[in-house]
Scaffold this motif. Structure first.
Motif, PDB file in Angstrom:
ATOM      1  N   ALA A 168      30.973  23.790   5.318  1.00 42.42           N
ATOM      2  CA  ALA A 168      30.019  22.828   4.759  1.00 42.42           C
ATOM      3  C   ALA A 168      28.904  23.548   3.999  1.00 42.42           C
ATOM      4  N   TRP A 169      28.573  24.763   4.417  1.00 40.35           N
ATOM      5  CA  TRP A 169      27.571  25.579   3.725  1.00 40.35           C
ATOM      6  C   TRP A 169      28.179  26.391   2.587  1.00 40.35           C
ATOM      7  N   LYS A 170      29.454  26.144   2.299  1.00 34.52           N
ATOM      8  CA  LYS A 170      30.182  26.762   1.183  1.00 34.52           C
ATOM      9  C   LYS A 170      30.624  28.200   1.421  1.00 34.52           C
ATOM     10  N   TYR A 171      30.664  28.637   2.684  1.00 32.47           N
ATOM     11  CA  TYR A 171      31.248  29.944   2.991  1.00 32.47           C
ATOM     12  C   TYR A 171      32.765  29.834   2.927  1.00 32.47           C
ATOM     13  N   GLN A 172      33.424  30.918   2.586  1.00 32.34           N
ATOM     14  CA  GLN A 172      34.879  31.004   2.660  1.00 32.34           C
ATOM     15  C   GLN A 172      35.192  31.516   4.063  1.00 32.34           C
ATOM     16  N   VAL A 173      35.993  30.787   4.835  1.00 34.41           N
ATOM     17  CA  VAL A 173      36.159  31.066   6.253  1.00 34.41           C
ATOM     18  C   VAL A 173      37.620  31.340   6.594  1.00 34.41           C
ATOM     19  N   VAL A 174      37.832  32.396   7.385  1.00 36.80           N
ATOM     20  CA  VAL A 174      39.124  32.690   7.993  1.00 36.80           C
ATOM     21  C   VAL A 174      38.891  32.656   9.495  1.00 36.80           C
ATOM     22  N   THR A 175      39.733  31.932  10.232  1.00 36.98           N
ATOM     23  CA  THR A 175      39.561  31.825  11.684  1.00 36.98           C
ATOM     24  C   THR A 175      40.658  32.589  12.404  1.00 36.98           C
ATOM     25  N   VAL A 176      40.281  33.196  13.531  1.00 32.53           N
ATOM     26  CA  VAL A 176      41.213  33.945  14.376  1.00 32.53           C
ATOM     27  C   VAL A 176      40.887  33.614  15.828  1.00 32.53           C
ATOM     28  N   LYS A 177      41.944  33.450  16.656  1.00 26.66           N
ATOM     29  CA  LYS A 177      41.758  32.995  18.035  1.00 26.66           C
ATOM     30  C   LYS A 177      41.470  34.097  19.046  1.00 26.66           C
ATOM     31  N   ASN A 178      41.672  35.358  18.703  1.00 22.42           N
ATOM     32  CA  ASN A 178      41.331  36.410  19.672  1.00 22.42           C
ATOM     33  C   ASN A 178      40.924  37.688  18.949  1.00 22.42           C
ATOM     34  N   PRO A 179      40.160  38.531  19.609  1.00 23.79           N
ATOM     35  CA  PRO A 179      39.609  39.717  18.955  1.00 23.79           C
ATOM     36  C   PRO A 179      40.659  40.747  18.536  1.00 23.79           C
ATOM     37  N   LEU A 180      41.783  40.815  19.247  1.00 25.66           N
ATOM     38  CA  LEU A 180      42.816  41.774  18.866  1.00 25.66           C
ATOM     39  C   LEU A 180      43.452  41.374  17.533  1.00 25.66           C
ATOM     40  N   ASP A 181      43.709  40.093  17.346  1.00 23.32           N
ATOM     41  CA  ASP A 181      44.201  39.611  16.059  1.00 23.32           C
ATOM     42  C   ASP A 181      43.148  39.803  14.968  1.00 23.32           C
ATOM     43  N   ALA A 182      41.888  39.633  15.330  1.00 20.60           N
ATOM     44  CA  ALA A 182      40.813  39.828  14.356  1.00 20.60           C
ATOM     45  C   ALA A 182      40.770  41.280  13.875  1.00 20.60           C
ATOM     46  N   LEU A 183      40.922  42.218  14.793  1.00 19.93           N
ATOM     47  CA  LEU A 183      40.944  43.634  14.400  1.00 19.93           C
ATOM     48  C   LEU A 183      42.128  43.927  13.483  1.00 19.93           C
ATOM     49  N   ALA A 184      43.273  43.334  13.774  1.00 20.52           N
ATOM     50  CA  ALA A 184      44.450  43.510  12.909  1.00 20.52           C
ATOM     51  C   ALA A 184      44.195  42.903  11.531  1.00 20.52           C
ATOM     52  N   THR A 185      43.560  41.740  11.491  1.00 16.45           N
ATOM     53  CA  THR A 185      43.221  41.091  10.225  1.00 16.45           C
ATOM     54  C   THR A 185      42.264  41.959   9.417  1.00 16.45           C
ATOM     55  N   LEU A 186      41.283  42.528  10.090  1.00 17.23           N
ATOM     56  CA  LEU A 186      40.328  43.412   9.412  1.00 17.23           C
ATOM     57  C   LEU A 186      41.023  44.672   8.892  1.00 17.23           C
ATOM     58  N   GLN A 187      41.945  45.191   9.657  1.00 15.25           N
ATOM     59  CA  GLN A 187      42.669  46.392   9.247  1.00 15.25           C
ATOM     60  C   GLN A 187      43.399  46.135   7.928  1.00 15.25           C
ATOM     61  N   LEU A 188      43.965  44.949   7.795  1.00 15.94           N
ATOM     62  CA  LEU A 188      44.717  44.608   6.583  1.00 15.94           C
ATOM     63  C   LEU A 188      43.816  44.292   5.390  1.00 15.94           C
ATOM     64  N   GLY A 189      42.640  43.722   5.659  1.00 13.54           N
ATOM     65  CA  GLY A 189      41.800  43.293   4.542  1.00 13.54           C
ATOM     66  C   GLY A 189      40.318  43.347   4.811  1.00 13.54           C
ATOM     67  N   HIS A 190      39.826  44.464   5.372  1.00 11.67           N
ATOM     68  CA  HIS A 190      38.401  44.517   5.733  1.00 11.67           C
ATOM     69  C   HIS A 190      37.484  44.473   4.510  1.00 11.67           C
ATOM     70  N   ASN A 191      37.963  44.860   3.346  1.00  6.20           N
ATOM     71  CA  ASN A 191      37.120  44.788   2.145  1.00  6.20           C
ATOM     72  C   ASN A 191      36.927  43.358   1.667  1.00  6.20           C
ATOM     73  N   PHE A 192      37.728  42.444   2.174  1.00  2.44           N
ATOM     74  CA  PHE A 192      37.640  41.033   1.803  1.00  2.44           C
ATOM     75  C   PHE A 192      36.443  40.354   2.466  1.00  2.44           C
ATOM     76  N   PHE A 193      36.095  40.766   3.700  1.00  2.34           N
ATOM     77  CA  PHE A 193      35.081  40.066   4.481  1.00  2.34           C
ATOM     78  C   PHE A 193      33.685  40.655   4.277  1.00  2.34           C
ATOM     79  N   HIS A 194      32.697  39.757   4.338  1.00  9.29           N
ATOM     80  CA  HIS A 194      31.295  40.149   4.235  1.00  9.29           C
ATOM     81  C   HIS A 194      30.578  40.059   5.581  1.00  9.29           C
ATOM     82  N   LEU A 195      31.097  39.221   6.477  1.00  7.75           N
ATOM     83  CA  LEU A 195      30.424  38.934   7.738  1.00  7.75           C
ATOM     84  C   LEU A 195      31.448  38.503   8.773  1.00  7.75           C
TER      85      LEU A 195
END
Length: 124
Positions: free
Chosen positions: A63-90
């Protein structure tokens, strides 16, 4: 009203706009009110093992116009970051998760990816 009835177990404390202002060198209320910053193009990874709260936080950010990716657990989040950490700002993460608590997750993210992490607190 965006969320007329939040579940009683979800109290979300977030300061995303403040972080965005701080990153852009705007740190006084006067500057904030006279120099609005857009969240468009800011990519946020949201990590929470509670699907209701994950959906609520994601919807608020969208609603605040952020682009959002959701992940259900921290291990998947780390894997997601490994693949595309330059994509995320926060990264936004819950503190209380089963696989890894939010503080350990935050430490790993900051050591390996050097990204800002905002912890959310959910109270029963």
């Amino acid at each position: 009203m965006l969320f007329p009835q939040l579940p009683p177990h979800c109290v979300v404390i977030c300061h995303f706009q403040t972080l965005l202002y701080m990153e852009n060198g705007i740190n006084t209320p006067y500057q904030q009110s006279h120099n609005p910053i857009s969240a468009i193009g800011v990519n946020v990874l949201v990590v929470d093992d509670d699907l209701v709260c994950l959906s609520i936080v994601a919807a608020i950010l969208r609603a605040w116009k952020y682009q959002v990716v959701t992940v259900k657990n921290p291990l998947d989040a780390l894997a997601t970051l490994q693949l595309g950490h330059n994509f995320f700002h926060l990264i936004v993460t819950d503190v209380h998760m089963l696989e890894m608590n939010g503080f350990k997750f935050q430490k790993r993210v900051q050591e390996k990816f050097h990204l800002p992490v905002v912890n959310e607190y959910l109270h029963p």
